[in-house]
Motif scaffolding. Structure first.
Motif, PDB file in Angstrom:
ATOM      1  N   GLU A   1       0.808  -1.219   0.000  1.00 30.74           N
ATOM      2  CA  GLU A   1       0.000   0.000   0.000  1.00 30.74           C
ATOM      3  C   GLU A   1       0.841   1.270   0.000  1.00 30.74           C
ATOM      4  OE1 GLU A   1      -0.666  -2.780   1.484  1.00 30.74           O
ATOM      5  OE2 GLU A   1      -2.698  -3.245   0.782  1.00 30.74           O
TER       6      GLU A   1
ATOM      7  N   GLY B   1      -3.749  -4.452   3.318  1.00 23.91           N
ATOM      8  CA  GLY B   1      -5.077  -3.853   3.261  1.00 23.91           C
ATOM      9  C   GLY B   1      -6.143  -4.598   2.490  1.00 23.91           C
TER      10      GLY B   1
ATOM     11  N   GLY C   1      -9.710 -11.811   5.261  1.00 19.32           N
ATOM     12  CA  GLY C   1     -10.579 -12.455   6.252  1.00 19.32           C
ATOM     13  C   GLY C   1     -11.933 -11.786   6.395  1.00 19.32           C
ATOM     14  N   GLY C   2     -12.252 -10.852   5.502  1.00 23.66           N
ATOM     15  CA  GLY C   2     -13.525 -10.134   5.593  1.00 23.66           C
ATOM     16  C   GLY C   2     -14.697 -10.952   5.079  1.00 23.66           C
TER      17      GLY C   2
ATOM     18  N   TRP D   1      -9.089  -9.151   8.733  1.00 22.65           N
ATOM     19  CA  TRP D   1      -9.871  -8.224   7.912  1.00 22.65           C
ATOM     20  C   TRP D   1      -9.555  -6.812   8.361  1.00 22.65           C
ATOM     21  CZ3 TRP D   1     -13.883  -5.349  10.382  1.00 22.65           C
ATOM     22  CH2 TRP D   1     -14.191  -5.762  11.693  1.00 22.65           C
TER      23      TRP D   1
ATOM     24  N   SER E   1     -11.363  -3.995   6.446  1.00 19.84           N
ATOM     25  CA  SER E   1     -12.408  -3.128   5.892  1.00 19.84           C
ATOM     26  C   SER E   1     -13.763  -3.714   6.216  1.00 19.84           C
ATOM     27  CB  SER E   1     -12.295  -3.031   4.365  1.00 19.84           C
ATOM     28  OG  SER E   1     -11.103  -2.407   3.997  1.00 19.84           O
ATOM     29  N   HIS E   2     -14.681  -2.830   6.557  1.00 19.84           N
ATOM     30  CA  HIS E   2     -16.079  -3.220   6.659  1.00 19.84           C
ATOM     31  C   HIS E   2     -16.819  -2.065   6.001  1.00 19.84           C
ATOM     32  CE1 HIS E   2     -19.589  -5.274   8.283  1.00 19.84           C
ATOM     33  NE2 HIS E   2     -20.054  -4.099   8.647  1.00 19.84           N
TER      34      HIS E   2
ATOM     35  N   PRO F   1     -18.373   1.062   4.475  1.00 14.13           N
ATOM     36  CA  PRO F   1     -17.379   1.595   3.555  1.00 14.13           C
ATOM     37  C   PRO F   1     -16.021   1.875   4.212  1.00 14.13           C
ATOM     38  CG  PRO F   1     -18.776   3.371   4.339  1.00 14.13           C
ATOM     39  CD  PRO F   1     -19.227   2.124   5.049  1.00 14.13           C
ATOM     40  N   ALA F   2     -15.889   1.594   5.502  1.00 12.37           N
ATOM     41  CA  ALA F   2     -14.687   2.053   6.206  1.00 12.37           C
ATOM     42  C   ALA F   2     -13.503   1.094   6.067  1.00 12.37           C
ATOM     43  CB  ALA F   2     -15.005   2.249   7.688  1.00 12.37           C
ATOM     44  N   TYR F   3     -12.325   1.684   5.950  1.00 15.91           N
ATOM     45  CA  TYR F   3     -11.076   0.933   6.053  1.00 15.91           C
ATOM     46  C   TYR F   3     -10.449   1.298   7.398  1.00 15.91           C
ATOM     47  CZ  TYR F   3      -6.188  -0.287   5.567  1.00 15.91           C
ATOM     48  OH  TYR F   3      -4.939  -0.805   5.800  1.00 15.91           O
ATOM     49  N   PHE F   4     -10.162   0.289   8.239  1.00 12.67           N
ATOM     50  CA  PHE F   4      -9.749   0.556   9.617  1.00 12.67           C
ATOM     51  C   PHE F   4      -8.244   0.584   9.851  1.00 12.67           C
ATOM     52  CE2 PHE F   4     -14.106  -1.228  10.178  1.00 12.67           C
ATOM     53  CZ  PHE F   4     -14.685  -0.111  10.765  1.00 12.67           C
ATOM     54  N   ASN F   5      -7.474   0.202   8.874  1.00 12.32           N
ATOM     55  CA  ASN F   5      -6.014   0.211   9.016  1.00 12.32           C
ATOM     56  C   ASN F   5      -5.522  -0.590  10.217  1.00 12.32           C
ATOM     57  OD1 ASN F   5      -3.476   0.994   7.999  1.00 12.32           O
ATOM     58  ND2 ASN F   5      -3.282   2.581   9.547  1.00 12.32           N
ATOM     59  N   ASP F   6      -6.165  -1.709  10.495  1.00 11.02           N
ATOM     60  CA  ASP F   6      -5.672  -2.605  11.535  1.00 11.02           C
ATOM     61  C   ASP F   6      -6.003  -4.027  11.081  1.00 11.02           C
ATOM     62  OD1 ASP F   6      -4.433  -3.314  13.918  1.00 11.02           O
ATOM     63  OD2 ASP F   6      -6.319  -3.285  15.054  1.00 11.02           O
TER      64      ASP F   6
ATOM     65  N   LEU G   1      -7.701  -7.057  11.864  1.00 17.10           N
ATOM     66  CA  LEU G   1      -8.751  -7.415  12.816  1.00 17.10           C
ATOM     67  C   LEU G   1      -9.055  -8.907  12.745  1.00 17.10           C
ATOM     68  CD1 LEU G   1     -10.726  -4.201  11.919  1.00 17.10           C
ATOM     69  CD2 LEU G   1      -9.617  -4.646  14.121  1.00 17.10           C
ATOM     70  N   PRO G   2      -9.481  -9.473  13.878  1.00 18.60           N
ATOM     71  CA  PRO G   2      -9.616 -10.941  13.965  1.00 18.60           C
ATOM     72  C   PRO G   2     -10.956 -11.446  13.439  1.00 18.60           C
ATOM     73  CG  PRO G   2     -10.129  -9.963  16.090  1.00 18.60           C
ATOM     74  CD  PRO G   2      -9.793  -8.810  15.165  1.00 18.60           C
TER      75      PRO G   2
END
Ligand code: FE2
Lengths: 261, 316
Positions: free
Chosen positions: B65, B93, B97-98, B128, B130-131, B133-138, B140-141
């Motif tokens: 990225e 990014g 896992g989303g 994951w 992104s959920h 419309p947000a991208y969280f930059n972490d 996530l499990p």
């Protein structure tokens, strides 16, 4: 294995987990457990903190002058507020913050610092120029060799890194003073008009006379030299075609020219 | 007035490389296989040191990225470094896992970076970020269930077919578990590798962090790990903390040296599975080049000690 969207445990879990990430008062999502099956706000909070602090860090990297002007604590609070309302919508964080200037402009507690939004716009343009496509620069000889009858029909093609900015405030000066650039010229004048561009490796900020701004914007909107000059002259107020063109060419803001038929 | 980014080295260095950088037509890179040596994550703060010192280094790994812009100095630096070193491309990014479909635009940009730099290794995460419309930059499990397994495999199939190569999937570090989980993480990863044909990136620090956070033995986790699929290893530093119930809570901060228990687990792992390309991850509070390369040196010594007669591993 067929998955019905409406019964997706995966999506429901993800949705619940995502809900609280930008909301500091949200409870730990159901089913999210600590070491011995406890509901641990601290553990879920690690994710929330990672999200917010990494995005605050991304905005700070993109807007160092704004951070310096506001101070680290104020910037952090402002950025967190922006992130809650406008989280990034894609993962390339050098492209995050396009709406930050508008957010600053409409943020009531900053109403008495009306120049900040313009500084943020220039800072965003600087970042965009830094990452923009590489492209050649217009050879001034090419313009010089256009015949006098073709000259009014010349359309100058802006370099992909180039953008124009006008501010009622000394926004460009304030931007430059708050970035640690090796060399910089400053200007006390206001209003200020500048062009931001990156002809080669370094991003430049070049001053143009505010009176020549109409002309420059017309060129950036793909008007011909003739149209732009007519438009600028009709606006009155000391426009100088030669000076304007010299300044723009010296700043290397064009990549090519076309002659409109 | 000329203006350079604050964190970047003097532009004079870059100008020296400009001939093969920004303005030139690039020769296609030859894919250089990443050797079973140590490498480090490439940081802008170290561009200058690397280009000047040309240190001996097995490879550099970049976050994809950071090189998705259209042009500019980041590409010029990476091109110059890529000429001299094998490269590993690490996506952070894609949100494999989303629950929702992968972001096609982002996958296309990833392919562009991949095709431009022709890395020897390519990896992403079991997580994951992104959920819509947000991208969280972490990172996530996710719960480990038959449903999530099927979706992750689907996503990896898509990535591998778009990029046109095998990817490595990295085991996560986690702070929580899900009541909904039905499978052990090692089982989950084994099944993913089997069904998708992807390889695995074994982050030994992540193993230690998760094991400490959830109260299991990292050795047992590694025993159960499908090691035959491992194509790369990550090592990084973590920050110690505690949760509100008094349990150990290690934070995967990548902000310091690799801890001694992680070095021990690493040495044990290499002894068991053999040498693998090994990356030192240091992503915040970036140290001097000397400190970072000393960490890589330490991993290299462990790798070399494993080789017959202590022979250094050839770089290419
Ligand atoms: Fe890792």
């Amino acid at each position: 294995m067929q998955q019905n969207k409406h019964s997706s445990v995966h999506l429901n879990v993800e949705h619940a987990f995502a809900e609280g990430l930008l909301n500091p008062s949200a409870a730990v999502p159901e089913g999210v457990l600590g070491r011995d099956g406890e509901v641990s706000a601290k553990r879920y909070g690690v994710y929330r903190n990672n999200v917010v602090s990494s995005l605050v860090g991304a905005l700070a990297a993109n807007f160092p002058a704004i951070q310096r002007l506001l101070g680290a604590d104020y910037f952090k609070a402002l950025a967190a507020e922006f992130i809650r309302h406008h989280p990034p919508v894609q993962p390339v964080l050098s492209e995050y913050g396009g709406g930050f200037a508008d957010f600053i402009q409409s943020f009531p507690p900053l109403a008495s610092y009306p120049y900040l939004a313009d500084v943020a716009r220039i800072e965003w343009a600087w970042l965009s120029a830094y990452h923009s496509a590489d492209a050649p620069i217009l050879d001034a000889q090419k313009l010089a060799s256009v015949s006098p009858e073709d000259m009014p029909r010349v359309v100058l093609v802006p370099h992909p890194s180039a953008s124009l900015h006008f501010s009622e405030f000394p926004a460009a000066s304030i931007f430059l003073q708050n970035r640690e650039f090796a060399q910089m010229e400053n200007s006390e004048q206001r209003p200020q008009a500048v062009v931001v561009c990156r002809p080669e490796v370094a991003v430049n900020i070049a001053w143009i006379e505010p009176a020549d701004f109409t002309f420059a914007s017309a060129l950036f909107e793909a008007r011909t030299l003739g149209e732009a000059a007519t438009l600028a002259a009709s606006g009155g107020g000391g426009f100088d075609l030669n000076r304007a063109l010299q300044a723009l060419l010296a700043a290397q803001v064009f990549q090519d020219l076309e002659i409109r038929k | 007035m000329t203006a350079a980014a604050g964190v970047l080295p003097p532009l004079v260095i870059l100008v020296c490389f400009e001939g093969m950088g920004v303005m030139s037509d690039r020769e296609p890179y030859e894919v250089i296989k990443v050797p079973s040596r140590s490498g480090v994550g490439l940081k802008a703060e170290h561009y200058h040191d690397i280009l000047e010192q040309k240190p001996s280094m097995g490879f550099f790994e970049v976050h994809a990225e950071n090189y998705m812009g259209a042009g500019g100095p980041p590409h010029a630096y990476l091109e110059a470094i890529r000429r001299d070193y094998p490269l590993s491309l690490h996506g952070v990014g894609l949100s494999i896992g989303g629950a929702r479909p992968l972001d096609k635009d982002h996958l296309a940009r990833l392919k562009q970076v991949h095709d431009r730099y022709q890395p020897g290794l390519f990896s992403e995460h079991l997580a994951w970020s992104s959920h819509q419309p947000a991208y969280f930059n972490d990172l996530l499990p996710l719960p480990y269930t038959s449903e999530t397994l099927a979706r992750v495999v689907e996503h990896i199939d898509e990535v591998q077919s778009v990029i046109g190569r095998q990817m490595l999937l990295e085991n996560p570090s986690t702070y929580v578990v899900f009541e909904q989980s039905e499978l052990e993480e090692t089982e989950f990863l084994r099944e993913i590798a089997k069904r998708s044909g992807c390889g695995l990136l074994l982050d030994v620090n992540n193993v230690f962090v998760s094991a400490s956070n959830h109260g299991y033995s990292p050795e047992e986790y590694l025993e159960a790990f499908p090691v035959s699929h491992v194509g790369e290893i990550h090592l990084g530093g973590h920050a110690p903390d505690e949760d509100e119930f008094g349990h150990t809570l290690l934070i995967d901060a990548h902000d310091r040296e690799v801890s001694d228990p992680v070095w021990a687990l690493y040495a044990k792992t290499i002894k068991r599975i053999g040498a693998r390309p090994t990356l030192i991850e240091w992503d915040s509070d970036i140290p001097t080049w000397a400190v970072l390369s000393a960490e890589a040196q330490r991993a290299d010594e462990i790798l070399r000690a494993h080789e017959n007669g202590g022979q250094p591993v050839a770089a290419e």
